[in-house]
Design a protein around this motif. Structure first.
Motif, PDB file in Angstrom:
ATOM      1  N   LEU A  11      53.239 -16.225  56.708  1.00  0.00           N
ATOM      2  CA  LEU A  11      52.906 -17.462  56.005  1.00  0.00           C
ATOM      3  C   LEU A  11      52.009 -17.183  54.805  1.00  0.00           C
ATOM      4  CD1 LEU A  11      52.339 -19.916  59.006  1.00  0.00           C
ATOM      5  CD2 LEU A  11      54.336 -19.740  57.502  1.00  0.00           C
ATOM      6  N   ALA A  12      51.127 -16.196  54.937  1.00  0.00           N
ATOM      7  CA  ALA A  12      50.265 -15.824  53.809  1.00  0.00           C
ATOM      8  C   ALA A  12      51.091 -15.290  52.654  1.00  0.00           C
ATOM      9  CB  ALA A  12      49.239 -14.781  54.258  1.00  0.00           C
ATOM     10  N   LYS A  13      52.098 -14.462  52.972  1.00  0.00           N
ATOM     11  CA  LYS A  13      52.985 -13.936  51.927  1.00  0.00           C
ATOM     12  C   LYS A  13      53.712 -15.076  51.224  1.00  0.00           C
ATOM     13  CE  LYS A  13      55.866 -10.939  49.817  1.00  0.00           C
ATOM     14  NZ  LYS A  13      56.766 -11.804  49.042  1.00  0.00           N
ATOM     15  N   ALA A  14      54.244 -16.014  51.989  1.00  0.00           N
ATOM     16  CA  ALA A  14      54.977 -17.130  51.406  1.00  0.00           C
ATOM     17  C   ALA A  14      54.064 -18.009  50.557  1.00  0.00           C
ATOM     18  CB  ALA A  14      55.626 -17.963  52.515  1.00  0.00           C
ATOM     19  N   TYR A  15      52.871 -18.289  51.089  1.00  0.00           N
ATOM     20  CA  TYR A  15      51.957 -19.163  50.352  1.00  0.00           C
ATOM     21  C   TYR A  15      51.519 -18.529  49.041  1.00  0.00           C
ATOM     22  CZ  TYR A  15      48.052 -22.089  49.055  1.00  0.00           C
ATOM     23  OH  TYR A  15      47.215 -22.912  48.345  1.00  0.00           O
ATOM     24  N   ILE A  43      52.430 -10.452  39.598  1.00  0.00           N
ATOM     25  CA  ILE A  43      52.602 -11.560  40.529  1.00  0.00           C
ATOM     26  C   ILE A  43      54.083 -11.903  40.682  1.00  0.00           C
ATOM     27  CG2 ILE A  43      52.200 -14.043  40.809  1.00  0.00           C
ATOM     28  CD1 ILE A  43      49.398 -13.557  39.591  1.00  0.00           C
ATOM     29  N   GLY A  44      54.827 -11.844  39.574  1.00  0.00           N
ATOM     30  CA  GLY A  44      56.256 -12.155  39.626  1.00  0.00           C
ATOM     31  C   GLY A  44      57.034 -11.201  40.500  1.00  0.00           C
ATOM     32  N   VAL A  45      56.751  -9.903  40.388  1.00  0.00           N
ATOM     33  CA  VAL A  45      57.444  -8.917  41.228  1.00  0.00           C
ATOM     34  C   VAL A  45      56.986  -9.043  42.678  1.00  0.00           C
ATOM     35  CG1 VAL A  45      57.712  -6.443  41.678  1.00  0.00           C
ATOM     36  CG2 VAL A  45      57.932  -7.317  39.348  1.00  0.00           C
ATOM     37  N   ASN A  46      55.699  -9.281  42.893  1.00  0.00           N
ATOM     38  CA  ASN A  46      55.190  -9.446  44.256  1.00  0.00           C
ATOM     39  C   ASN A  46      55.868 -10.604  44.985  1.00  0.00           C
ATOM     40  OD1 ASN A  46      53.418  -7.318  44.119  1.00  0.00           O
ATOM     41  ND2 ASN A  46      51.585  -8.572  43.837  1.00  0.00           N
ATOM     42  N   ARG A  47      56.285 -11.621  44.243  1.00  0.00           N
ATOM     43  CA  ARG A  47      56.936 -12.775  44.867  1.00  0.00           C
ATOM     44  C   ARG A  47      58.153 -12.346  45.676  1.00  0.00           C
ATOM     45  NH1 ARG A  47      57.432 -18.463  43.937  1.00  0.00           N
ATOM     46  NH2 ARG A  47      59.478 -19.210  44.621  1.00  0.00           N
ATOM     47  N   GLN A  48      58.900 -11.365  45.178  1.00  0.00           N
ATOM     48  CA  GLN A  48      60.122 -10.924  45.858  1.00  0.00           C
ATOM     49  C   GLN A  48      59.925  -9.650  46.684  1.00  0.00           C
ATOM     50  OE1 GLN A  48      61.549 -14.137  44.868  1.00  0.00           O
ATOM     51  NE2 GLN A  48      63.134 -12.793  45.670  1.00  0.00           N
ATOM     52  N   PRO A  97      59.532 -15.782  49.502  1.00  0.00           N
ATOM     53  CA  PRO A  97      58.778 -16.728  50.348  1.00  0.00           C
ATOM     54  C   PRO A  97      59.650 -17.419  51.388  1.00  0.00           C
ATOM     55  CG  PRO A  97      58.879 -17.472  48.035  1.00  0.00           C
ATOM     56  CD  PRO A  97      59.351 -16.060  48.068  1.00  0.00           C
ATOM     57  N   GLU A  98      60.901 -17.669  51.036  1.00  0.00           N
ATOM     58  CA  GLU A  98      61.811 -18.293  52.005  1.00  0.00           C
ATOM     59  C   GLU A  98      62.060 -17.360  53.195  1.00  0.00           C
ATOM     60  OE1 GLU A  98      62.116 -20.094  48.097  1.00  0.00           O
ATOM     61  OE2 GLU A  98      62.412 -18.017  48.741  1.00  0.00           O
ATOM     62  N   GLN A  99      62.247 -16.066  52.919  1.00  0.00           N
ATOM     63  CA  GLN A  99      62.456 -15.107  54.007  1.00  0.00           C
ATOM     64  C   GLN A  99      61.212 -14.988  54.885  1.00  0.00           C
ATOM     65  OE1 GLN A  99      63.861 -11.945  51.212  1.00  0.00           O
ATOM     66  NE2 GLN A  99      65.342 -11.497  52.824  1.00  0.00           N
TER      67      GLN A  99
END
Length: 348
Positions: free
Chosen positions: A285-289, A323-328, A333-335
């Motif tokens: 959840l922390a990763k997604a948030y 931050i953009g690369v970290n998102r995936q 976040p969906e995964q």
């Protein structure tokens, strides 16, 4: 009840920030981003002298005996300075080695083993990619492998669902991403032997995602600090823009978005350290948030800077793209939310 970093953890973070303030100053990051090997080597040497490789190795094996909460404190500092580092790979290796009870921990602490990460197959599959395992030999290729420069070994996710420790492959091709602070490779395997095979446990995957969340936390905090500082000095219509209500609201909203992520990351790391069953759930959840809060903060901080936010003079783009690369990285976040739902029994 007070939940905060201990005095030792604050000292660890402050000391590391002191090192990074010089070794990973913006001018140094610019040099590293264009391929200046001397600047990259100087940063790597500074971090090696700091002893990060030994952080998660038990004291009995020559390490510092620290845990996941200490690791996220370190990763946050690295993200704050957008510092290229193999710490994430080393910390994940330490987590895996401790869980599997191997005797590689001493070599990891001393630098005898330097690990890269080829874990993409745990989170996504692409045509033509994937590592097959036959008779403990790895064959195929992994995309977006991390920390491969100078690595002696690699943690590679096979199509058998396990993570294998093998000698680092020689066939490496740089894969260009928007993030110039880190180098990703296409790693080609042609029979490298697996000397360790371990299950990709929910705890390990959660820890990897938690480190990415902590990196985004640090990068987002840096962008807020830069936006606030800029708003306090930039003048329009005879007054600093920070006095305008709209700019105040933008800065306040960024801070309000960030703080829940910090608490969530610290709580998840503490739960992983204590073996609490909700640790992997909270880490996902922390990763997604942070993936979504970080994206908001990156965009808003750039808007506060106006047209200057898009220039290399300010350098915001290094944090924005990180931050953009970290998102995936290690799953969207969906995964991450889906993984949290499975762990709680809400999804099959």
């Amino acid at each position: 009840m007070e939940f905060a970093l201990s005095e030792d953890q604050r000292l660890l973070q402050d000391s590391l920030k002191g090192v990074l303030g010089t070794a990973a100053a913006l001018d140094q990051i610019r040099k590293i981003a264009v391929g200046d090997q001397a600047a990259a080597d100087a940063l790597d040497a500074a971090l090696s002298d700091f002893g990060l490789a030994a952080l998660m190795v038990p004291e009995a094996e020559g390490g510092l005996g620290l845990g996941a909460l200490d690791a996220v404190v370190v990763q946050e500092a690295l993200g704050y300075h957008v510092a290229p580092s193999r710490f994430m790979a080393t910390a994940i290796a330490g987590f895996l080695f401790k869980a599997s009870g191997t005797d590689y921990l001493g070599a990891l602490a001393s630098g005898g083993i330097k690990t890269g990460l080829a874990l993409t197959e745990l989170f996504s599959r692409r045509d033509g990619a994937g590592l097959s395992v036959a008779q403990d030999k790895l064959s195929g290729k992994c995309l977006l492998a991390m920390s491969m420069d100078g690595a002696s070994h690699v943690l590679a996710a096979g199509t058998d669902g396990r993570i294998h420790l093998a000698a680092a492959p020689q066939a490496l091709t740089v894969m260009q991403t928007i993030d110039r602070t880190r180098i990703f490779h296409e790693a080609g395997f042609s029979g490298e032997g697996s000397v360790l095979a371990a299950e990709a446990s929910p705890e390990l995957v959660a820890f990897a995602r938690l480190l990415v969340a902590a990196d985004t936390l640090g990068a987002a905090q840096a962008m807020i600090d830069k936006a606030v500082a800029y708003a306090a000095e930039r003048q329009q219509f005879g007054r600093v823009i920070g006095s305008f209500q709209a700019v105040k609201h933008m800065c306040a909203e960024m801070a309000a978005k960030l703080e829940p992520g910090r608490a969530l990351i610290w709580h998840a790391a503490h739960a992983l350290d204590t073996g609490d069953a909700e640790g992997p759930v909270m880490a996902n959840l922390a990763k997604a948030y942070m993936a979504e809060a970080g994206t908001f903060i990156a965009r808003t901080a750039t808007e506060v800077h106006g047209g200057m936010g898009f220039t290399d003079l300010v350098g915001l783009h290094y944090w924005y793209k990180r931050i953009g690369v970290n998102r995936q990285l290690f799953g969207s976040p969906e995964q991450a939310r889906e993984a949290a739902a499975r762990l709680q029994g809400f999804a099959a």
